[in-house]
Design a protein around this motif. Structure first.
Motif: not given
Length: 217
Positions: A100-114
């Motif tokens: 996963q890239t950082a974008a993919e992981k953060i998007e998957a966890e849905a904590d920091w959408p911005a």
């Protein structure tokens, strides 16, 4: 008892900087999980500390933890992500051990959408600078990055709009010469770069005799 650098990274970044200047070897420490002070500074949004770790103490901006994740995977603000990618040259396309890239992981966890949205965009995605040396983000021009405090909007322009004139070779030579100096990242070097960029914005690149006309929308 010696202060814990990780606690200082969270609560007192100024004290940590003082400690690091007494013992620079602490700047690159990682705990048993590979978590570094770069990860901590990015996570807690202590941006001056983050910049100092990379620029002053020469910690690799792409330092990874035990999961193969850079500091970009733990940021909680767009501001921190932007500093890592646009200022410090961290490659946003680096993948962790799960692919996963950082974008993919953060998007998957849905904590920091911005943050995920920023990393998916043109500045934080694949067009971001790809692991260039500390503080020397690639911009496709062969020139150094714009110093802090200045903002430049990039775009395209027809040749006719500049009457066929090309950027002043002398300006390019001066800015490349400055970028090659050892003191380029110091306040003095950045001040000289700022002066050159302001000169360019004021018309020094193309000369005073160019025909300037309003853009037709």
């Amino acid at each position: 008892m010696a202060p814990n650098p990780y606690l200082l990274a969270a609560d007192n970044p100024e004290a940590l900087l003082s400690l690091l200047r007494q013992d620079p070897s602490l700047a690159s420490v990682q705990d048993e999980h590979g978590y570094s002070l770069v990860h901590a500074a990015a996570s807690y949004n202590h941006l001056d500390l983050l910049r100092a770790l990379i620029r002053e103490f020469k910690v690799p901006v792409d330092i990874k933890d035990e999961d193969g994740e850079t500091a970009l995977f733990v940021v909680e603000t767009v501001e921190a992500a932007r500093v890592l990618v646009e200022e410090l040259g961290l490659d946003a396309t680096i993948q962790n051990d799960e692919g996963q890239t950082a974008a993919e992981k953060i998007e998957a966890e849905a904590d920091w959408p911005a943050v995920a949205e920023y990393l998916r965009g043109p500045d934080g995605g694949s067009s971001a600078n790809n692991g260039t040396p500390n503080g020397t983000a690639s911009n496709g021009t062969g020139l150094p990055p714009v110093p802090e405090g200045l903002q430049v909007t990039m775009g395209t322009i027809d040749e006719a709009e500049v009457n066929g004139q090309q950027p002043d070779p002398e300006f390019r030579r001066r800015i490349e010469e400055l970028a090659a100096r050892e003191d380029f990242q110091t306040p003095e070097g950045q001040a000289e770069l700022r002066k050159l960029v302001e000169e360019a914005i004021g018309g020094g690149v193309f000369g005073e005799d160019r025909n300037v006309r309003p853009r037709q929308e």
